[in-house]
Design a protein around this motif. Structure first.
Motif, PDB file in Angstrom:
ATOM      1  N   PHE A  47     -13.301  11.957  -7.476  1.00 15.65           N
ATOM      2  CA  PHE A  47     -12.134  12.721  -7.037  1.00 15.65           C
ATOM      3  C   PHE A  47     -11.389  12.005  -5.920  1.00 15.65           C
ATOM      4  CE2 PHE A  47     -13.393  14.793  -3.022  1.00 15.65           C
ATOM      5  CZ  PHE A  47     -14.786  14.718  -3.063  1.00 15.65           C
ATOM      6  N   CYS A  48     -10.082  12.273  -5.873  1.00 15.04           N
ATOM      7  CA  CYS A  48      -9.156  11.532  -5.021  1.00 15.04           C
ATOM      8  C   CYS A  48      -8.209  12.469  -4.297  1.00 15.04           C
ATOM      9  CB  CYS A  48      -8.273  10.621  -5.884  1.00 15.04           C
ATOM     10  SG  CYS A  48      -9.100   9.167  -6.507  1.00 15.04           S
ATOM     11  N   ARG A  49      -7.540  11.914  -3.293  1.00 13.99           N
ATOM     12  CA  ARG A  49      -6.375  12.581  -2.723  1.00 13.99           C
ATOM     13  C   ARG A  49      -5.223  12.493  -3.718  1.00 13.99           C
ATOM     14  NH1 ARG A  49      -6.390  12.648   2.764  1.00 13.99           N
ATOM     15  NH2 ARG A  49      -8.117  11.568   3.733  1.00 13.99           N
ATOM     16  N   THR A  51      -2.503  11.285  -3.163  1.00 18.62           N
ATOM     17  CA  THR A  51      -1.749  10.058  -2.899  1.00 18.62           C
ATOM     18  C   THR A  51      -2.533   8.791  -3.215  1.00 18.62           C
ATOM     19  OG1 THR A  51      -2.562  10.277  -0.647  1.00 18.62           O
ATOM     20  CG2 THR A  51      -0.328  11.047  -1.077  1.00 18.62           C
ATOM     21  N   CYS A  52      -3.680   8.921  -3.834  1.00 25.21           N
ATOM     22  CA  CYS A  52      -4.533   7.743  -4.039  1.00 25.21           C
ATOM     23  C   CYS A  52      -3.799   6.651  -4.816  1.00 25.21           C
ATOM     24  CB  CYS A  52      -5.799   8.112  -4.799  1.00 25.21           C
ATOM     25  SG  CYS A  52      -6.886   6.694  -5.031  1.00 25.21           S
ATOM     26  N   PRO A  53      -3.765   5.440  -4.282  1.00 23.37           N
ATOM     27  CA  PRO A  53      -3.090   4.340  -4.978  1.00 23.37           C
ATOM     28  C   PRO A  53      -3.891   3.825  -6.170  1.00 23.37           C
ATOM     29  CG  PRO A  53      -4.103   3.546  -2.961  1.00 23.37           C
ATOM     30  CD  PRO A  53      -4.330   5.032  -2.989  1.00 23.37           C
ATOM     31  N   ALA A  54      -5.144   4.266  -6.297  1.00 29.34           N
ATOM     32  CA  ALA A  54      -6.030   3.626  -7.275  1.00 29.34           C
ATOM     33  C   ALA A  54      -5.742   4.023  -8.716  1.00 29.34           C
ATOM     34  CB  ALA A  54      -7.491   3.924  -6.936  1.00 29.34           C
ATOM     35  N   ARG A  55      -5.264   5.224  -8.939  1.00 33.08           N
ATOM     36  CA  ARG A  55      -5.215   5.651 -10.345  1.00 33.08           C
ATOM     37  C   ARG A  55      -4.075   6.597 -10.670  1.00 33.08           C
ATOM     38  NH1 ARG A  55     -10.412   5.654 -10.078  1.00 33.08           N
ATOM     39  NH2 ARG A  55     -10.739   5.713  -7.849  1.00 33.08           N
ATOM     40  N   LYS A  56      -3.685   6.540 -11.955  1.00 33.21           N
ATOM     41  CA  LYS A  56      -2.727   7.514 -12.491  1.00 33.21           C
ATOM     42  C   LYS A  56      -3.294   8.046 -13.791  1.00 33.21           C
ATOM     43  CE  LYS A  56       1.691   6.259 -10.520  1.00 33.21           C
ATOM     44  NZ  LYS A  56       3.131   6.156 -10.743  1.00 33.21           N
ATOM     45  N   ALA A  78     -16.705  11.248  -4.223  1.00 28.79           N
ATOM     46  CA  ALA A  78     -15.471  10.882  -3.534  1.00 28.79           C
ATOM     47  C   ALA A  78     -15.062   9.441  -3.829  1.00 28.79           C
ATOM     48  CB  ALA A  78     -15.641  11.076  -2.034  1.00 28.79           C
ATOM     49  N   CYS A  79     -13.771   9.222  -4.022  1.00 31.05           N
ATOM     50  CA  CYS A  79     -13.212   7.883  -4.234  1.00 31.05           C
ATOM     51  C   CYS A  79     -13.368   7.072  -2.954  1.00 31.05           C
ATOM     52  CB  CYS A  79     -11.739   8.021  -4.590  1.00 31.05           C
ATOM     53  SG  CYS A  79     -10.822   6.479  -4.611  1.00 31.05           S
ATOM     54  N   LYS A  80     -13.821   5.842  -3.121  1.00 33.80           N
ATOM     55  CA  LYS A  80     -14.016   5.003  -1.935  1.00 33.80           C
ATOM     56  C   LYS A  80     -12.688   4.525  -1.364  1.00 33.80           C
ATOM     57  CE  LYS A  80     -18.595   3.129  -2.408  1.00 33.80           C
ATOM     58  NZ  LYS A  80     -19.401   1.901  -2.470  1.00 33.80           N
ATOM     59  N   ARG A  81     -11.687   4.469  -2.220  1.00 36.93           N
ATOM     60  CA  ARG A  81     -10.423   3.897  -1.764  1.00 36.93           C
ATOM     61  C   ARG A  81      -9.619   4.880  -0.920  1.00 36.93           C
ATOM     62  NH1 ARG A  81      -6.383   0.396  -5.429  1.00 36.93           N
ATOM     63  NH2 ARG A  81      -4.823   0.016  -3.824  1.00 36.93           N
ATOM     64  N   CYS A  82      -9.455   6.127  -1.399  1.00 37.04           N
ATOM     65  CA  CYS A  82      -8.591   7.045  -0.647  1.00 37.04           C
ATOM     66  C   CYS A  82      -9.382   8.001   0.234  1.00 37.04           C
ATOM     67  CB  CYS A  82      -7.683   7.827  -1.600  1.00 37.04           C
ATOM     68  SG  CYS A  82      -8.575   8.923  -2.724  1.00 37.04           S
ATOM     69  N   GLN A  83     -10.718   7.972   0.177  1.00 35.51           N
ATOM     70  CA  GLN A  83     -11.565   8.750   1.092  1.00 35.51           C
ATOM     71  C   GLN A  83     -11.167  10.223   1.180  1.00 35.51           C
ATOM     72  OE1 GLN A  83     -14.050   7.211   2.525  1.00 35.51           O
ATOM     73  NE2 GLN A  83     -13.524   5.060   2.745  1.00 35.51           N
TER      74      GLN A  83
END
Ligand SMILES: [Zn+2]
Length: 364
Positions: A47-49, A51-56, A78-83
């Motif tokens: 799961f992401c915020r 605004t996460c840049p990692a995925r669409k 939790a996604c490591k990129r958008c925390q």
């Protein structure tokens, strides 16, 4: 997000924007939605915020939660990129190392001693998790553990494909999760099962329902600390295993819960299995007689079952109720009418009573 004194999230979860709007916000990476919801991707179990840049991800593959806690309980990490666990940027390194350790083996419980071997002060970890995430470190671990084991119940699909599709690192990892929670692996169980389980999403968070051929035996919020113990008690009492699978009583209680939360149902008809000591049974039977929209005090309840003065025992029997909402232990209050303890959290008790009061007159 609003957390009460016990660190449980409040009614924010009622206020998710419409799904299409959230999906639009996701595609636009709209910062104004940050903190309003998290988005979970079924294909990756992450799961992401917004605004996460990692995925669409495709809309069919996402689901939305108002809190990180809900996403954890639904089996996502939790996604490591958008925390998405963090409102204040990336967590400190020592916290990240804890998260990493958990992800390597989400099913094992880390004790204080384990933390010390990682050079982490357990008291500091407790404080940090409580302050920053509104839950203890133990609660976080539990959420991951339960979420992983329970997420299978959302679909009831065959084990082999779903464990892989849901992003479990291996099927055996899933089996292990399931085994720890329900005491038997799904495959073994299918031959000799006698209870079925399913997941029920509600506006107050996910619930687990378990039923046998006689009726519903357990209905409880999945984040409740007692739930693992309740499942163990159930398995012992009925000497049987629990599997995800079809059961008419589960379908019935799911439909009734939907109507209850929509405000169009006041009296549950699905058969229930009340299985406890004679005293517990008396308390639970009396609870069932409290009408929707009304409350009863502990002392009155004790009087009613012929055990005047036994308020504390009544309180304990209330806490041992395995059938949340349908056996309405939330309708018991102090003699002065104020609220007190509720296993599912005070905010849920308050919500349920307000919900029932506001719909009491609407349906006959
Ligand atoms: Zn992300």
């Amino acid at each position: 997000m609003v957390a009460d004194a016990e660190g449980r999230y409040g009614l924010g979860m009622m206020m998710l924007p419409p799904v299409d709007e959230m999906y639009e916000a996701l595609l636009a990476r709209d910062r104004t939605y940050d903190g309003l919801f998290v988005v979970a991707v079924k294909t990756t179990s992450i799961f992401c915020r917004p605004t996460c840049p990692a995925r669409k991800p495709k809309q069919a593959n996402v689901e939305f939660f108002s809190t990180a806690r809900d996403a954890l309980h639904a089996g996502y990490r939790a996604c490591k990129r958008c925390q998405p666990m963090d409102d204040a940027g990336a967590p400190p390194r020592w916290v990240q190392s804890l998260f990493d350790a958990i992800e390597q083996d989400p099913q094992s419980r880390r004790t204080d001693a384990d933390l010390r071997t990682m050079d982490i002060d357990p008291a500091r970890a407790r404080r940090f998790f409580k302050q920053r995430y509104g839950m203890t470190f133990q609660a976080y671990q539990r959420a991951r553990r339960m979420g992983q084991a329970l997420s299978e119940l959302r679909t009831g699909a065959p084990v082999t494909q779903t464990s892989l599709r849901n992003g479990y690192e291996s099927e055996s990892g899933f089996r292990e999760a399931f085994t720890r929670l329900f005491g038997d692996t799904p495959m073994q169980s299918s031959a000799l099962h006698c209870m079925q389980a399913r997941w029920i999403d509600t506006p107050l968070g996910a619930m687990l329902a378990i039923a046998n051929s006689n009726g519903v035996c357990l209905l409880e919020f999945v984040d409740r600390r007692m739930i693992e113990r309740q499942i163990a008690i159930l398995r012992r009492r009925f000497k049987c295993t629990i599997v995800p699978g079809p059961n008419a009583h589960l379908e019935s209680i799911k439909a009734e819960m939907d109507s209850y939360f929509a405000g169009s149902l006041q009296l549950f008809q699905t058969p229930l299995v009340l299985d406890g000591t004679p005293f517990q049974q008396n308390v639970w039977e009396r609870l069932l007689q409290i009408p929707h929209g009304e409350t009863l005090s502990y002392s009155q309840l004790a009087d009613d079952i012929g055990r005047a003065g036994a308020q504390r025992a009544v309180g304990r029997a209330n806490g041992d109720n395995r059938l949340g909402i349908v056996v309405p232990c939330h309708r018991v209050v102090r003699s002065d009418g104020t609220l007190c303890g509720y296993g599912g959290g005070m905010w849920r008790k308050k919500w349920l009573l307000e919900h029932e009061t506001s719909h009491a007159a609407a349906v006959s």
